[in-house]
Scaffold this active site. Structure first.
Site, short mmCIF file in Angstrom:
data_model
loop_
_atom_site.label_atom_id
_atom_site.label_comp_id
_atom_site.label_asym_id
_atom_site.label_seq_id
_atom_site.Cartn_x
_atom_site.Cartn_y
_atom_site.Cartn_z
NE ARG A 10 -2.24 -2.21 3.51
CZ ARG A 10 -3.42 -2.77 3.55
NH1 ARG A 10 -3.61 -3.92 4.15
NH2 ARG A 10 -4.44 -2.18 2.97
NE ARG A 119 -10.74 4.64 0.62
CZ ARG A 119 -12.02 4.61 0.23
NH1 ARG A 119 -12.91 5.35 0.87
NH2 ARG A 119 -12.38 3.88 -0.80
CG ASP A 120 -5.81 0.78 1.83
OD1 ASP A 120 -4.66 0.63 2.26
OD2 ASP A 120 -6.64 -0.13 1.81
CB CYS A 121 -0.87 4.88 -0.01
SG CYS A 121 -0.09 4.47 1.58
CB SER A 126 -9.75 -0.09 -0.04
OG SER A 126 -8.40 -0.34 0.23
#
EC number: 3.2.1.-
Length: 659
Positions: A10, A119-121, A126
């Site tokens: 990631r 968001r953006d797990c 972020s």
């Protein structure tokens, strides 16, 4: 670190409005259409909005005026960003400024739509303001107000390019559902469906506006380039594109490398190079079985895979080149030593990160290719979506009301985790919150820019254009392709590549002195010229013009023939990946080919790329994809597949036929 683990990486003020628009360089055959009429590539023949807030920050930096006129995207990363504040421009203010800059000409304004629930797990820097279950708020308080503003007739002549929810869907592929790097937050978002439904809603709502062009996030090669990630990612994007009332018609294209650092091109190695008797794909820890080495190759392959999955054949791809130049004193000038796969790749790779999973404020990074329309086949534009100088995240915990957490990947002392192979983070120190101005990062990017920035503090200021390429000629033709070669240009600071034009249309780029233009029509005459580019961004005059006529669809008077070779690239017992190379052994170019075999055991194909397959029991038939059926005499193409296996994995005997 095992290949199985690493393949699941990631990575994740205000100033006066500028009156001059930046026009992306592109050869135009005809005047651009009115923006309200959808065009194939919104960037061709259009100016692009220069954000005056970013431009003021850049111009205030030493040497920054050299790039402060470049177009960058406006990030709508929270509900408050829509209306703006006394110290920041809101969406309407930016659109009004874009109308002024456009001065009645075709004009692009770039927006990042970025506020999904949860968001953006897989990253903290972020994380957003909306909780994992707040999809209704996302729709009514974020997407709906944006759509209302974009639909205002005052903005109907703008070409509004939207980047839809970066880092969301790729996280569900690599960091959820039992993967080695899964997080509880990503598992939640996969289970509740709010990423898929949120993206679908945004696509449907914004796609209904005639002058909006939606591009959805395709990650980057160091995130999704493995066989186990590539196909699932494309399928998930298709699922989202058809969720919440959307259709694939609402997707104009994809964007890769958003806010990331992956090199556009790796000129000194490929993943299939053989060192010490083995391909570096298998022996280099940097590559680690990834099928791609850089963003351009990944982007073009992603586009083809998406078309095969049901997206429109005209979709394009954007590549964010804002921070992937990797110039400066540490930039390699040739391949690494051939003592081992690691030495060869690490010594020659342009991307100088410690690991391709590192994503936060990377030390040594530089500005990449300047925003450019239609730079290569299938690529709508190189863009600066992440404004250079805006932080990826804070180096330490900073209290804030923006919903942004502290991610250790932004801490230069952090020694890493499974997603980055337990390497140091490579982050710059003393960074502010994500999205805030980071002067030290901007100076680093300017110093290490590639191509260098004239007057940018470390780059060359040479203004002498390269000589024009000479002796351009056609070396081979098939029913669907023309191969070209030419003599290299000379230059003061070094030629970095060549741009190939079919008529007045830029169709591709090459670092060597040869290029094959494919996807052509049989029995048709085409005319070509070539221009050289140098390290300072100068472009040469055009080469001589050469005409070439493609062969008839029958492939000429020769005989078509082929052979196929089979190789297992990875095997983990219960499953494996394999590559098949198809070589034209006939006396005429092929127009199509077919490979068949019968398994000796219980192998079952689960996914296949660069072809179409059927399997009945143990019998398998693979035929070419639409784009790789034509093989020149002596040339090769390849397909690959993943398969399950519960017995002995004996290699089959392959039969190849061609026409």
């Amino acid at each position: 670190m095992s290949g199985q683990l690493l393949r699941r990486l990631r990575t994740a003020a205000a100033a006066a409005v500028l009156s001059a628009a930046t026009v992306l360089p592109i050869a135009m055959a005809a005047p651009a259409a009115h923006a309200a009429t959808k065009v194939d590539n919104p960037y061709v023949g259009a100016g692009v909005y220069v954000n005056p807030e970013w431009a003021a920050h850049a111009a205030a930096e030493p040497g920054g005026s050299a790039v402060s006129n470049q177009p960058t995207a406006v990030w709508l990363d929270r509900i408050a960003a829509i209306s703006g504040s006394s110290s920041s421009m809101g969406l309407r203010a930016h659109l009004n400024a874009a109308v002024t800059q456009a001065a009645g000409k075709p004009f692009v304004v770039q927006l990042v739509i970025y506020d999904l629930p949860g968001r953006d797990c897989a990253a903290l820097a972020s994380n957003g303001e909306l909780g994992p279950t707040e999809l209704p708020r996302y729709k009514s308080e974020f997407i709906d107000p944006i759509a209302t503003i974009l639909a205002d007739p005052a903005y109907a002549n703008l070409r509004i390019v939207t980047t839809i929810e970066i880092d969301s869907l790729p996280n569900l592929v690599t960091n959820a559902g039992g993967t080695a790097t899964a997080t509880a937050a990503c598992d939640t978002m996969k289970a509740n469906g709010n990423y898929v439904n949120g993206v679908g809603y945004a696509l449907a709502k914004l796609g209904a506006i005639p002058n909006v062009y939606n591009y959805i996030d395709g990650g980057h090669h160091g995130w999704l380039g493995w066989d186990s990630n590539f196909d699932p990612a494309v399928q998930l994007l298709h699922q989202a594109a058809t969720a919440s009332g959307s259709t694939v018609a609402n997707v104009h294209g994809f964007i890769v490398n958003t806010a990331n650092y992956s090199a556009l091109k790796e000129p000194y190695f490929t993943v299939d190079d053989v060192v010490a008797g083995q391909p570096v794909r298998a022996t280099s820890k940097w590559v680690d079985w990834n099928r791609y080495a850089d963003e351009l190759g990944y982007a073009q392959a992603f586009r083809q895979k998406a078309i095969a999955a049901g997206f429109d054949s005209g979709v394009g791809v954007l590549i964010d080149t804002s921070r992937n130049g990797w110039g400066g004193a540490n930039r390699p000038t040739g391949p690494g030593p051939t003592t081992s796969g690691d030495a060869y790749v690490n010594g020659g790779r342009i991307d100088r990160r410690l690991q391709a999973g590192n994503w936060c404020n990377q030390s040594g990074a530089g500005l990449g290719e300047r925003p450019t329309a239609a730079p290569a086949a299938g690529i709508d534009a190189y863009v600066w979506v992440k404004p250079p100088g805006e932080s990826d995240g804070a180096s330490s915990q900073i209290a804030n009301d923006e919903g942004k957490g502290f991610d250790r990947m932004c801490d230069p002392t952090y020694t890493g985790n499974a997603r980055n192979g337990n390497n140091m983070s490579g982050a710059l120190p003393n960074a502010p919150l994500a999205g805030h101005w980071f002067s030290a990062q901007f100076q680093e990017l300017l110093k290490n820019a590639y191509p260098p920035v004239s007057g940018g503090g470390g780059g060359t200021s040479d203004t002498t254009a390269p000589t024009a390429p000479t002796a351009l000629k056609s070396t081979a033709t098939t029913a669907s392709s023309v191969s070209l070669s030419w003599t290299a240009s000379t230059d003061n600071v070094g030629v970095t590549g060549y741009d190939v034009y079919r008529g007045t249309t830029l169709v591709g780029s090459a670092t060597a002195t040869s290029y094959t233009d494919s996807g052509l029509t049989a029995s048709t005459a085409y005319s070509y010229t070539v221009k050289a580019r140098d390290a300072a961004g100068n472009v040469s005059a055009a080469s001589n013009s050469v005409s070439a006529t493609t062969a008839s669809s029958g492939g000429g008077t020769g005989n078509a023939g082929c052979t196929a070779t089979y190789k297992v690239s990875s095997d983990w017992g219960a499953g494996f990946n394999a590559d098949v190379t198809v070589t034209n052994t006939g006396t005429a170019a092929t127009t199509s080919w077919k490979v068949t075999w019968t398994w000796a055991g219980s192998q079952q194909i689960t996914n296949l790329w660069n072809g179409s397959y059927t399997q009945s029991g143990k019998a398998v038939t693979v035929t070419n994809a639409s784009y790789n059926g034509a093989i020149a005499v002596g040339g090769s193409t390849a397909f690959g597949f993943g398969a399950s296996n519960s017995g002995t994995n004996t290699a089959p005997t392959l039969t190849c036929t061609a026409s």
